[in-house]
Write an enzyme that holds these catalytic residues in place. Structure first.
Site, short mmCIF file in Angstrom:
data_model
loop_
_atom_site.label_atom_id
_atom_site.label_comp_id
_atom_site.label_asym_id
_atom_site.label_seq_id
_atom_site.Cartn_x
_atom_site.Cartn_y
_atom_site.Cartn_z
N HIS A 138 0.85 -1.20 0.00
CA HIS A 138 0.00 0.00 0.00
C HIS A 138 0.88 1.25 0.00
CE1 HIS A 138 1.21 -0.59 4.15
NE2 HIS A 138 1.18 0.74 4.22
N HIS A 180 5.50 6.78 -0.85
CA HIS A 180 6.29 5.60 -1.19
C HIS A 180 5.50 4.34 -0.86
CE1 HIS A 180 6.97 5.98 3.15
NE2 HIS A 180 7.19 4.67 3.13
P1 2AM Z 1 6.61 2.40 5.91
O1 2AM Z 1 6.06 1.54 4.84
O2 2AM Z 1 7.58 3.41 5.41
O3 2AM Z 1 7.12 1.63 7.11
C1 2AM Z 1 1.73 1.00 8.40
O4 2AM Z 1 2.69 0.91 9.41
C2 2AM Z 1 2.12 2.04 7.39
O5 2AM Z 1 2.25 3.33 8.00
C3 2AM Z 1 3.43 1.78 6.67
O6 2AM Z 1 3.24 2.07 5.30
C4 2AM Z 1 4.39 2.74 7.29
O7 2AM Z 1 5.36 3.26 6.44
C5 2AM Z 1 3.48 3.90 7.66
N1 2AM Z 1 3.99 4.74 8.74
C6 2AM Z 1 4.16 6.07 8.69
N2 2AM Z 1 4.63 6.54 9.85
C7 2AM Z 1 4.77 5.49 10.67
C8 2AM Z 1 5.21 5.32 12.00
N3 2AM Z 1 5.60 6.34 12.75
N4 2AM Z 1 5.24 4.07 12.51
C9 2AM Z 1 4.85 3.01 11.77
N5 2AM Z 1 4.41 3.11 10.50
C10 2AM Z 1 4.37 4.33 9.94
#
Ligand code: 2AM
Length: 177
Positions: free
Chosen positions: A43, A125
Protein backbone atom coordinates in the site's frame (compact mmCIF):
# COMPACT_ATOMS: atom_id res chain seq x y z
CA UNK A 1 -9.66 -1.32 29.09
CA UNK A 2 -10.86 0.70 26.12
CA UNK A 3 -10.26 -1.14 22.79
CA UNK A 4 -7.63 0.47 20.58
CA UNK A 5 -6.65 0.12 16.93
CA UNK A 6 -3.48 0.92 15.00
CA UNK A 7 -4.83 3.04 12.14
CA UNK A 8 -3.67 4.75 8.97
CA UNK A 9 -5.15 6.21 5.79
CA UNK A 10 -3.72 4.79 2.57
CA UNK A 11 -4.06 4.13 -1.13
CA UNK A 12 -4.74 0.45 -1.69
CA UNK A 13 -3.77 -1.06 -5.07
CA UNK A 14 -6.27 -2.90 -7.27
CA UNK A 15 -5.47 -6.52 -7.97
CA UNK A 16 -3.43 -5.99 -11.18
CA UNK A 17 -1.40 -3.19 -9.55
CA UNK A 18 -0.72 -5.19 -6.40
CA UNK A 19 0.43 -8.14 -8.56
CA UNK A 20 2.84 -5.85 -10.44
CA UNK A 21 4.07 -4.27 -7.19
CA UNK A 22 4.57 -7.68 -5.66
CA UNK A 23 6.59 -8.78 -8.71
CA UNK A 24 8.75 -5.67 -8.20
CA UNK A 25 9.14 -6.57 -4.51
CA UNK A 26 10.24 -10.12 -5.36
CA UNK A 27 12.76 -8.90 -7.94
CA UNK A 28 14.24 -6.46 -5.39
CA UNK A 29 14.34 -9.21 -2.80
CA UNK A 30 16.26 -11.46 -5.21
CA UNK A 31 18.72 -8.64 -5.88
CA UNK A 32 19.11 -7.19 -2.37
CA UNK A 33 17.97 -9.79 0.16
CA UNK A 34 15.79 -8.86 3.12
CA UNK A 35 12.09 -9.59 3.43
CA UNK A 36 9.67 -8.86 0.56
CA UNK A 37 6.29 -7.46 1.59
CA UNK A 38 3.44 -9.92 1.17
CA UNK A 39 1.13 -9.07 -1.72
CA UNK A 40 -1.84 -8.43 0.59
CA UNK A 41 0.11 -5.84 2.62
CA UNK A 42 1.34 -3.60 -0.21
CA UNK A 43 0.00 0.00 0.00
CA UNK A 44 0.92 3.68 -0.01
CA UNK A 45 0.38 5.48 3.31
CA UNK A 46 -1.32 8.90 3.21
CA UNK A 47 -1.48 9.64 6.94
CA UNK A 48 -0.34 7.50 9.87
CA UNK A 49 -2.43 7.77 13.04
CA UNK A 50 -0.98 4.85 14.99
CA UNK A 51 -2.52 3.61 18.22
CA UNK A 52 -6.02 5.15 18.45
CA UNK A 53 -9.13 4.45 20.58
CA UNK A 54 -11.50 2.29 18.49
CA UNK A 55 -14.39 4.67 19.19
CA UNK A 56 -12.62 7.31 17.05
CA UNK A 57 -13.32 5.27 13.90
CA UNK A 58 -16.75 6.85 13.60
CA UNK A 59 -15.27 10.36 13.67
CA UNK A 60 -12.55 9.34 11.21
CA UNK A 61 -15.19 7.99 8.82
CA UNK A 62 -17.14 11.25 8.98
CA UNK A 63 -13.95 13.24 8.41
CA UNK A 64 -12.89 11.09 5.43
CA UNK A 65 -16.30 11.50 3.82
CA UNK A 66 -15.72 15.29 3.80
CA UNK A 67 -12.48 14.99 1.83
CA UNK A 68 -12.96 16.36 -1.65
CA UNK A 69 -10.26 14.65 -3.70
CA UNK A 70 -9.78 13.90 -7.38
CA UNK A 71 -8.77 10.60 -8.96
CA UNK A 72 -5.32 10.53 -10.58
CA UNK A 73 -2.76 8.31 -12.30
CA UNK A 74 0.37 7.49 -10.36
CA UNK A 75 3.49 6.59 -12.35
CA UNK A 76 5.66 4.40 -10.13
CA UNK A 77 8.84 5.07 -12.05
CA UNK A 78 11.38 5.25 -9.24
CA UNK A 79 12.93 2.72 -6.84
CA UNK A 80 14.67 4.06 -3.77
CA UNK A 81 16.32 2.77 -0.62
CA UNK A 82 16.64 4.18 2.87
CA UNK A 83 19.85 3.18 4.60
CA UNK A 84 18.62 4.16 8.06
CA UNK A 85 15.88 1.49 8.14
CA UNK A 86 17.01 -0.74 5.22
CA UNK A 87 13.72 -0.25 3.39
CA UNK A 88 13.45 -0.56 -0.40
CA UNK A 89 10.50 1.27 -1.87
CA UNK A 90 8.95 2.43 -5.10
CA UNK A 91 7.29 5.77 -5.73
CA UNK A 92 6.60 8.46 -8.30
CA UNK A 93 9.49 10.72 -9.38
CA UNK A 94 6.85 13.43 -9.82
CA UNK A 95 4.11 13.67 -7.21
CA UNK A 96 0.77 14.29 -8.97
CA UNK A 97 -0.85 17.50 -7.66
CA UNK A 98 -4.04 15.54 -6.87
CA UNK A 99 -2.06 13.20 -4.59
CA UNK A 100 -0.34 16.07 -2.78
CA UNK A 101 -3.72 17.81 -2.39
CA UNK A 102 -5.37 14.66 -1.05
CA UNK A 103 -2.65 14.07 1.56
CA UNK A 104 -2.70 17.75 2.54
CA UNK A 105 -6.49 17.92 2.86
CA UNK A 106 -6.58 14.75 4.93
CA UNK A 107 -3.77 15.94 7.19
CA UNK A 108 -5.39 19.35 7.73
CA UNK A 109 -8.74 17.77 8.63
CA UNK A 110 -7.08 15.27 10.99
CA UNK A 111 -5.12 17.99 12.77
CA UNK A 112 -8.20 20.24 13.01
CA UNK A 113 -10.08 17.31 14.60
CA UNK A 114 -7.30 16.91 17.19
CA UNK A 115 -5.51 13.84 15.87
CA UNK A 116 -1.77 13.87 16.52
CA UNK A 117 0.33 13.32 13.39
CA UNK A 118 4.07 13.34 12.88
CA UNK A 119 5.61 16.56 11.61
CA UNK A 120 7.60 14.90 8.81
CA UNK A 121 6.74 15.94 5.27
CA UNK A 122 4.63 13.62 3.12
CA UNK A 123 6.94 11.45 1.06
CA UNK A 124 4.80 9.08 -1.01
CA UNK A 125 6.29 5.60 -1.19
CA UNK A 126 5.26 1.97 -1.34
CA UNK A 127 7.48 -0.16 0.90
CA UNK A 128 8.48 -3.33 -0.99
CA UNK A 129 11.34 -4.89 1.02
CA UNK A 130 12.39 -4.56 4.65
CA UNK A 131 15.81 -5.43 6.15
CA UNK A 132 17.51 -5.24 2.75
CA UNK A 133 21.21 -6.18 2.75
CA UNK A 134 22.11 -3.87 -0.15
CA UNK A 135 20.81 -0.98 -2.22
CA UNK A 136 19.30 -1.80 -5.63
CA UNK A 137 20.93 -0.98 -8.96
CA UNK A 138 20.45 2.54 -10.25
CA UNK A 139 18.60 1.38 -13.38
CA UNK A 140 15.09 2.84 -13.62
CA UNK A 141 12.37 0.19 -13.24
CA UNK A 142 9.86 -0.76 -15.92
CA UNK A 143 7.06 1.84 -15.74
CA UNK A 144 4.10 0.90 -13.60
CA UNK A 145 0.91 2.95 -13.84
CA UNK A 146 -1.57 2.90 -10.97
CA UNK A 147 -5.02 4.43 -11.52
CA UNK A 148 -6.07 5.75 -8.12
CA UNK A 149 -9.82 6.19 -7.67
CA UNK A 150 -10.30 5.84 -3.89
CA UNK A 151 -8.56 5.99 -0.54
CA UNK A 152 -9.00 3.77 2.52
CA UNK A 153 -8.79 3.65 6.30
CA UNK A 154 -6.83 0.62 7.50
CA UNK A 155 -6.36 -1.15 10.83
CA UNK A 156 -3.03 -2.90 11.28
CA UNK A 157 -3.34 -6.11 13.26
CA UNK A 158 -0.49 -8.31 14.42
CA UNK A 159 -0.63 -12.08 14.42
CA UNK A 160 1.90 -14.91 14.47
CA UNK A 161 2.02 -14.64 10.65
CA UNK A 162 3.06 -10.96 10.84
CA UNK A 163 1.12 -7.76 10.20
CA UNK A 164 -2.33 -8.06 8.70
CA UNK A 165 -4.01 -4.96 7.29
CA UNK A 166 -7.81 -4.76 7.47
CA UNK A 167 -9.52 -2.14 5.28
CA UNK A 168 -12.27 -0.65 7.43
CA UNK A 169 -13.48 2.15 5.15
CA UNK A 170 -13.16 3.26 1.54
CA UNK A 171 -14.01 6.64 -0.05
CA UNK A 172 -14.14 7.40 -3.78
CA UNK A 173 -12.15 10.19 -5.43
CA UNK A 174 -13.99 12.34 -7.97
CA UNK A 175 -13.46 11.47 -11.61
CA UNK A 176 -11.99 14.48 -13.39
CA UNK A 177 -14.07 15.48 -16.44
P1 2AM B 1 6.61 2.40 5.91
O1 2AM B 1 6.06 1.54 4.84
O2 2AM B 1 7.58 3.41 5.41
O3 2AM B 1 7.12 1.63 7.11
C1 2AM B 1 1.73 1.00 8.40
O4 2AM B 1 2.69 0.91 9.41
C2 2AM B 1 2.12 2.04 7.39
O5 2AM B 1 2.25 3.33 8.00
C3 2AM B 1 3.43 1.78 6.67
O6 2AM B 1 3.24 2.07 5.30
C4 2AM B 1 4.39 2.74 7.29
O7 2AM B 1 5.36 3.26 6.44
C5 2AM B 1 3.48 3.90 7.66
N1 2AM B 1 3.99 4.74 8.74
C6 2AM B 1 4.16 6.07 8.69
N2 2AM B 1 4.63 6.54 9.85
C7 2AM B 1 4.77 5.49 10.67
C8 2AM B 1 5.21 5.32 12.00
N3 2AM B 1 5.60 6.34 12.75
N4 2AM B 1 5.24 4.07 12.51
C9 2AM B 1 4.85 3.01 11.77
N5 2AM B 1 4.41 3.11 10.50
C10 2AM B 1 4.37 4.33 9.94
Amino acid sequence: MEPRLRLFFALWPDSATSAALHARARALHTECGGRAMRRDTIHLTLAFLGDTPAREVQRLRALAAQVDGESFALALDHVGSWKRNRVLWTGPSIVPPALAALAQDLEARLRAAGFALEERAFSPHVTLVRNARAAPAEAPPAPLRWSVASFVLVASERSAAGAHYRVIGRWPLQQRV
